[in-house]
Design a protein around this motif. Structure first.
Motif, PDB file in Angstrom:
ATOM      1  N   GLN A 102       4.343 -12.765  -6.873  1.00 12.98           N
ATOM      2  CA  GLN A 102       5.343 -12.433  -5.871  1.00 12.98           C
ATOM      3  C   GLN A 102       4.698 -11.624  -4.744  1.00 12.98           C
ATOM      4  OE1 GLN A 102       8.364 -13.723  -6.048  1.00 12.98           O
ATOM      5  NE2 GLN A 102       7.830 -14.665  -8.021  1.00 12.98           N
ATOM      6  N   PRO A 103       5.283 -11.632  -3.536  1.00 19.83           N
ATOM      7  CA  PRO A 103       4.719 -10.846  -2.429  1.00 19.83           C
ATOM      8  C   PRO A 103       4.620  -9.372  -2.794  1.00 19.83           C
ATOM      9  CG  PRO A 103       6.385 -12.385  -1.626  1.00 19.83           C
ATOM     10  CD  PRO A 103       6.442 -12.438  -3.125  1.00 19.83           C
ATOM     11  N   PRO A 104       3.503  -8.710  -2.457  1.00 12.07           N
ATOM     12  CA  PRO A 104       3.347  -7.287  -2.784  1.00 12.07           C
ATOM     13  C   PRO A 104       4.349  -6.428  -2.032  1.00 12.07           C
ATOM     14  CG  PRO A 104       1.575  -8.037  -1.355  1.00 12.07           C
ATOM     15  CD  PRO A 104       2.332  -9.257  -1.760  1.00 12.07           C
ATOM     16  N   LEU A 105       4.684  -5.296  -2.614  1.00 12.06           N
ATOM     17  CA  LEU A 105       5.633  -4.379  -2.001  1.00 12.06           C
ATOM     18  C   LEU A 105       4.984  -3.631  -0.846  1.00 12.06           C
ATOM     19  CD1 LEU A 105       7.243  -2.894  -5.248  1.00 12.06           C
ATOM     20  CD2 LEU A 105       8.143  -4.718  -3.788  1.00 12.06           C
ATOM     21  N   PRO A 106       5.773  -3.186   0.144  1.00  7.86           N
ATOM     22  CA  PRO A 106       5.209  -2.410   1.260  1.00  7.86           C
ATOM     23  C   PRO A 106       4.523  -1.146   0.760  1.00  7.86           C
ATOM     24  CG  PRO A 106       7.441  -3.145   1.764  1.00  7.86           C
ATOM     25  CD  PRO A 106       7.210  -3.463   0.316  1.00  7.86           C
ATOM     26  N   GLY A 107       3.348  -0.870   1.307  1.00  4.12           N
ATOM     27  CA  GLY A 107       2.586   0.299   0.913  1.00  4.12           C
ATOM     28  C   GLY A 107       1.740   0.114  -0.325  1.00  4.12           C
ATOM     29  N   GLU A 108       1.902  -0.988  -1.018  1.00  2.07           N
ATOM     30  CA  GLU A 108       1.124  -1.251  -2.226  1.00  2.07           C
ATOM     31  C   GLU A 108      -0.239  -1.830  -1.848  1.00  2.07           C
ATOM     32  OE1 GLU A 108       1.535  -3.881  -6.353  1.00  2.07           O
ATOM     33  OE2 GLU A 108       2.961  -4.122  -4.705  1.00  2.07           O
ATOM     34  N   PRO A 109      -1.343  -1.353  -2.469  1.00  2.00           N
ATOM     35  CA  PRO A 109      -2.659  -1.941  -2.175  1.00  2.00           C
ATOM     36  C   PRO A 109      -2.649  -3.436  -2.460  1.00  2.00           C
ATOM     37  CG  PRO A 109      -2.905   0.095  -3.407  1.00  2.00           C
ATOM     38  CD  PRO A 109      -1.434  -0.229  -3.413  1.00  2.00           C
ATOM     39  N   ALA A 110      -3.027  -4.210  -1.463  1.00  2.00           N
ATOM     40  CA  ALA A 110      -2.945  -5.662  -1.603  1.00  2.00           C
ATOM     41  C   ALA A 110      -3.812  -6.313  -0.545  1.00  2.00           C
ATOM     42  CB  ALA A 110      -1.493  -6.136  -1.479  1.00  2.00           C
ATOM     43  N   CYS A 111      -3.817  -7.628  -0.567  1.00  2.00           N
ATOM     44  CA  CYS A 111      -4.514  -8.432   0.433  1.00  2.00           C
ATOM     45  C   CYS A 111      -3.512  -9.452   0.959  1.00  2.00           C
ATOM     46  CB  CYS A 111      -5.730  -9.115  -0.178  1.00  2.00           C
ATOM     47  SG  CYS A 111      -6.651 -10.126   0.990  1.00  2.00           S
ATOM     48  N   ARG A 112      -3.028  -9.246   2.181  1.00  2.00           N
ATOM     49  CA  ARG A 112      -1.961 -10.058   2.753  1.00  2.00           C
ATOM     50  C   ARG A 112      -2.476 -10.901   3.912  1.00  2.00           C
ATOM     51  NH1 ARG A 112       0.007  -4.913   1.834  1.00  2.00           N
ATOM     52  NH2 ARG A 112       1.857  -4.723   0.506  1.00  2.00           N
ATOM     53  N   PHE A 113      -1.835 -12.063   4.100  1.00  2.00           N
ATOM     54  CA  PHE A 113      -2.144 -12.953   5.212  1.00  2.00           C
ATOM     55  C   PHE A 113      -0.925 -13.054   6.127  1.00  2.00           C
ATOM     56  CE2 PHE A 113      -5.086 -14.300   1.937  1.00  2.00           C
ATOM     57  CZ  PHE A 113      -6.261 -14.479   2.638  1.00  2.00           C
ATOM     58  N   TYR A 114      -1.193 -13.019   7.441  1.00  2.00           N
ATOM     59  CA  TYR A 114      -0.140 -13.147   8.444  1.00  2.00           C
ATOM     60  C   TYR A 114      -0.523 -14.256   9.421  1.00  2.00           C
ATOM     61  CZ  TYR A 114       1.280  -8.532   6.746  1.00  2.00           C
ATOM     62  OH  TYR A 114       1.663  -7.473   5.959  1.00  2.00           O
ATOM     63  N   ARG A 115       0.508 -14.919   9.952  1.00  2.00           N
ATOM     64  CA  ARG A 115       0.287 -15.985  10.930  1.00  2.00           C
ATOM     65  C   ARG A 115       1.138 -15.731  12.163  1.00  2.00           C
ATOM     66  NH1 ARG A 115       1.372 -22.183   9.259  1.00  2.00           N
ATOM     67  NH2 ARG A 115       3.501 -21.364   9.107  1.00  2.00           N
ATOM     68  N   GLN A 149      -5.117  -8.566   5.916  1.00  2.00           N
ATOM     69  CA  GLN A 149      -5.258  -7.135   5.656  1.00  2.00           C
ATOM     70  C   GLN A 149      -5.612  -6.935   4.187  1.00  2.00           C
ATOM     71  OE1 GLN A 149      -1.339  -5.749   7.057  1.00  2.00           O
ATOM     72  NE2 GLN A 149      -2.433  -4.380   8.423  1.00  2.00           N
ATOM     73  N   SER A 150      -6.743  -6.307   3.932  1.00  2.00           N
ATOM     74  CA  SER A 150      -7.186  -6.081   2.560  1.00  2.00           C
ATOM     75  C   SER A 150      -7.350  -4.586   2.317  1.00  2.00           C
ATOM     76  CB  SER A 150      -8.508  -6.807   2.290  1.00  2.00           C
ATOM     77  OG  SER A 150      -8.949  -6.569   0.972  1.00  2.00           O
ATOM     78  N   THR A 151      -6.477  -4.037   1.490  1.00  2.57           N
ATOM     79  CA  THR A 151      -6.569  -2.630   1.104  1.00  2.57           C
ATOM     80  C   THR A 151      -6.800  -2.469  -0.389  1.00  2.57           C
ATOM     81  OG1 THR A 151      -4.150  -2.538   0.910  1.00  2.57           O
ATOM     82  CG2 THR A 151      -5.118  -1.847   3.009  1.00  2.57           C
ATOM     83  N   CYS A 152      -6.934  -3.572  -1.116  1.00  4.09           N
ATOM     84  CA  CYS A 152      -7.183  -3.500  -2.554  1.00  4.09           C
ATOM     85  C   CYS A 152      -8.674  -3.682  -2.828  1.00  4.09           C
ATOM     86  CB  CYS A 152      -6.371  -4.555  -3.307  1.00  4.09           C
ATOM     87  SG  CYS A 152      -6.826  -6.258  -2.929  1.00  4.09           S
ATOM     88  N   TYR A 153      -9.098  -3.228  -3.981  1.00  5.72           N
ATOM     89  CA  TYR A 153     -10.504  -3.307  -4.364  1.00  5.72           C
ATOM     90  C   TYR A 153     -10.815  -4.692  -4.915  1.00  5.72           C
ATOM     91  CZ  TYR A 153     -14.762  -2.503  -7.084  1.00  5.72           C
ATOM     92  OH  TYR A 153     -16.022  -2.591  -7.612  1.00  5.72           O
TER      93      TYR A 153
END
Length: 283
Positions: free
Chosen positions: A108-121, A132-136
């Motif tokens: 499921q999509p990660p929650l706001p503020g949660e370390p994750a790697c998200r794609f935007y278009r 955006q990648s903030t997870c290890y």
């Protein structure tokens, strides 16, 4: 039965046969554990329904002219405050992975503020993607990450820009760094990138590590034009001064990506931590 002198007879031992059987059982058990660990540490790209129809397994069908990857809290915060906060961007996917420091295993999509790697278009220009990648991402998962992300994109006509954070303590130089010179940018580019970088090149013996190095290496091998801008800062957490350092890097994409010149204080406060004075004996 008589034997001639010097003949070598095969000697069988039940103990040896039992040891071999136990060794085979241990090898099978170790192999099963190894397979389970590999499956658990598998990297998955979860595309959302808007792009699922155009991305099928094994087929590179997602067209992308420009891919901007931000790695680290300041680089990701810069995109959030100066780019994603102003333009019409839609979340189209995320990376699902597990390791000792990251638990981004949900489909499921990660929650706001949660370390994750998200794609935007970009809504008006769907060929522009941001990540955006903030997870290890562990060392044994770096190749998977780069291979699967770029495996979902058409490499023809693709241009890549990477923004990454690094502590200034890791920057090697024979000269003394004055406090006013930090933060600062350094660049590296693939051989296929023919444009001029917007800051000095990273000097030897400095090296790149982690996800930025994996992305640039993938682009070098597959002859994809790519440039990386690494920001060296003396602040541990995200802050507004370090975020502003990335602004010159996106000037070359001004026709595709609109920057907010002066984000509001509320917008910056959501992505940057306000530094507080350390307590001491007198406060």
């Amino acid at each position: 039965m008589a034997t001639f002198f010097g003949e070598v007879l095969s000697v069988y031992s039940r103990a040896v046969e039992e040891d071999d059987d136990e060794l085979d059982d241990e090898n099978e058990e170790d192999e099963q554990i190894r397979r389970e660990i590999e499956e658990k540490r598998e990297v998955y790209i979860e595309w959302y329904p808007d792009v699922t129809q155009s991305v099928s397994s094994g087929n590179c069908t997602l067209q992308c002219s420009d891919l901007i990857i931000a790695v680290g809290p300041n680089a990701s915060g810069f995109l959030s405050a100066y780019v994603l906060n102003t333009e019409s961007w839609d979340a189209v996917g995320h990376v699902s992975l597990w390791n000792e420091k990251s638990r981004c295993t949900s489909r499921q999509p990660p929650l706001p503020g949660e370390p994750a790697c998200r794609f935007y278009r970009h809504r008006d220009n769907p060929s522009v993607l941001m990540c955006q990648s903030t997870c290890y991402v562990a060392e044994d998962q770096l190749f998977q990450w780069a291979d699967k992300v770029f495996g979902s994109l058409l490499n023809r006509g693709l241009n890549v820009m990477v923004l990454s954070d690094s502590p200034v303590a890791e920057y090697k130089t024979p000269d003394y760094l004055y406090g006013s010179a930090v933060p600062f940018l350094r660049s590296l580019k693939s051989s296929a990138f023919k444009d001029q970088a917007l800051c000095p090149a990273l000097e030897q013996p400095n090296i790149l590590t982690g996800l930025p190095a994996a992305v640039l290496s993938h682009c070098q091998v597959h002859r994809i034009p790519a440039v990386l801008y690494q920001c060296y800062t003396d602040v541990i957490g995200p802050d507004t001064v370090t975020m502003e350092t990335y602004k010159p890097a996106l000037t070359s994409l001004s026709k595709l990506v609109k920057l907010e010149p002066c984000p509001s204080a509320d917008a910056l406060r959501r992505f940057a931590k306000v530094s507080e004075a350390q307590s001491n004996l007198y406060t």
